[in-house]
Design an enzyme around this catalytic site. Structure first.
Site, PDB file in Angstrom:
ATOM      1  N   ALA A   3       0.815  -1.224   0.000  1.00  0.00           N
ATOM      2  CA  ALA A   3       0.000   0.000   0.000  1.00  0.00           C
ATOM      3  C   ALA A   3       0.847   1.273   0.000  1.00  0.00           C
ATOM      4  CB  ALA A   3      -0.928  -0.001   1.219  1.00  0.00           C
ATOM      5  N   GLY A  33       2.231   3.133  -5.776  1.00  0.00           N
ATOM      6  CA  GLY A  33       1.689   2.518  -6.993  1.00  0.00           C
ATOM      7  C   GLY A  33       0.220   2.145  -6.908  1.00  0.00           C
ATOM      8  N   ARG A  39       6.504  -2.615   3.574  1.00  0.00           N
ATOM      9  CA  ARG A  39       7.761  -2.583   4.340  1.00  0.00           C
ATOM     10  C   ARG A  39       8.106  -1.180   4.794  1.00  0.00           C
ATOM     11  NH1 ARG A  39      11.753  -5.770   0.344  1.00  0.00           N
ATOM     12  NH2 ARG A  39      10.446  -4.681  -1.151  1.00  0.00           N
ATOM     13  N   VAL A  75       5.990  -9.207   3.553  1.00  0.00           N
ATOM     14  CA  VAL A  75       5.146 -10.388   3.277  1.00  0.00           C
ATOM     15  C   VAL A  75       5.970 -11.663   3.085  1.00  0.00           C
ATOM     16  CG1 VAL A  75       3.171  -9.114   2.324  1.00  0.00           C
ATOM     17  CG2 VAL A  75       5.012  -9.878   0.782  1.00  0.00           C
ATOM     18  N   TYR A 120       9.851 -12.682 -13.509  1.00  0.00           N
ATOM     19  CA  TYR A 120       8.694 -11.834 -13.181  1.00  0.00           C
ATOM     20  C   TYR A 120       7.427 -12.408 -13.836  1.00  0.00           C
ATOM     21  CZ  TYR A 120       5.380  -8.057 -12.987  1.00  0.00           C
ATOM     22  OH  TYR A 120       4.230  -7.333 -12.760  1.00  0.00           O
ATOM     23  N   LYS A 143       3.865 -13.949 -12.113  1.00  0.00           N
ATOM     24  CA  LYS A 143       2.506 -13.490 -12.408  1.00  0.00           C
ATOM     25  C   LYS A 143       1.665 -14.618 -13.014  1.00  0.00           C
ATOM     26  CE  LYS A 143       2.722  -9.482 -10.580  1.00  0.00           C
ATOM     27  NZ  LYS A 143       1.843  -9.102  -9.449  1.00  0.00           N
ATOM     28  N   PRO A 152      -3.318  -5.967 -15.156  1.00  0.00           N
ATOM     29  CA  PRO A 152      -3.032  -4.801 -15.991  1.00  0.00           C
ATOM     30  C   PRO A 152      -1.836  -4.997 -16.915  1.00  0.00           C
ATOM     31  CG  PRO A 152      -2.876  -4.292 -13.612  1.00  0.00           C
ATOM     32  CD  PRO A 152      -2.833  -5.772 -13.782  1.00  0.00           C
ATOM     33  N   PHE A 189       6.998   1.036 -10.703  1.00  0.00           N
ATOM     34  CA  PHE A 189       7.335  -0.336 -11.122  1.00  0.00           C
ATOM     35  C   PHE A 189       8.667  -0.417 -11.884  1.00  0.00           C
ATOM     36  CE2 PHE A 189       7.091  -3.579 -14.490  1.00  0.00           C
ATOM     37  CZ  PHE A 189       6.799  -4.731 -13.770  1.00  0.00           C
TER      38      PHE A 189
END
Ligand code: 8X3
Length: 247
Positions: A14, A17, A38, A60, A147, A151, A177, A184
């Site tokens: 949060a 981005g 973080r 996380v 990456y 995803k 998206p 990013f």
């Protein structure tokens, strides 16, 4: 229409981005936010603008810390958004340290969150889980290797979770998206702002607010409606490899 007023929403990632924009969009409709990331200072600055929100300094990747921090909260909405790309090198030149960070955050981090929040949601027999996937999970591209794989894993987790939770009353969605202008690419290129700017040069790219608006739409449908997968492109992007530029 399901309203967000009074709902308790968790957003991981949060601090910036798309995650930050989702937090803002939910708060604007009266949701109570738990903001996790973080970077505590960034979260505190955001929390100061979103009355009633709670800040959780959380990595996380740390399964125990995630369980400890999240288990006590009766979340109505969970956005396990923390994720990142590092590097754009071919596998033969890639960095195992970067690979681990992406896999640990984007895949294991999401699993840690799901493990912590789903038992309570199942008990309450309601809730929304919205993954932040990517078109990169549907279509790999040169240098995207790990990456893209993370995803693709999110897409698979989304599908699995629909099976696992189909009789619990919980809705599961993924919003995937394409090119969105956020930090990013600065993160991917480790602070090389010039290289990051080139990614978006001449493109009418998506804004993080566009994605937040779609996530808000997804979680505010009538309770019987579960929007499954939303793929969101800029009108200038036909595929990961085909982007119209006006430069
Ligand atoms: C970000 C979209 O195409 O840059 O998930 O990988 S892309």
């Amino acid at each position: 229409m399901a309203q967000l007023k009074g709902k308790l929403a968790l957003v991981t990632g949060a601090s910036s981005g798309i995650g930050e924009c989702i937090a803002r969009a939910f708060a604007a409709e009266g949701a109570r936010l738990v903001l996790a990331a973080r970077r505590k200072e960034k979260l505190e600055r955001l929390a100061a603008e979103l009355p009633g929100s709670l800040v959780l300094e959380l990595d996380v990747r740390d399964a125990e810390a995630v369980t400890r921090a999240l288990r006590p909260h009766p979340f109505d909405i969970v956005i396990p958004g923390a994720g990142l790309a590092l590097g754009l090198d071919p596998v033969q030149k890639g960095s195992p340290v970067d690979w681990s960070e992406m896999i640990d955050t984007n895949v294991k981090g999401v699993l840690h969150v799901l493990g912590a929040v789903t038992p309570g949601m199942i008990e309450r027999r309601r809730g929304d889980i919205v993954f932040l996937g990517s078109v990169a999970g549907r279509q790999a591209y040169p240098g995207g290797n790990v990456y893209c794989a993370t995803k693709a894993a999110i897409r698979s987790l989304y599908e699995s979770l629909r099976y696992d939770l189909h009789d619990t009353g919980i809705r599961v969605s993924t919003v995937d998206p394409g090119m969105v202008r956020t930090p990013f690419s600065d993160v991917r290129f480790k602070g090389d702002g010039e290289r990051a700017a080139k990614v978006y040069a001449g493109v009418d790219y998506l804004w993080p607010e566009d994605i937040a608006d779609i996530v808000r739409f997804v979680v505010t449908r009538p309770a019987r409606v579960n929007i499954g997968e939303v793929v969101v492109w800029s009108k200038d992007q036909a595929s990961a490899m085909q982007v119209a530029r006006r430069t």
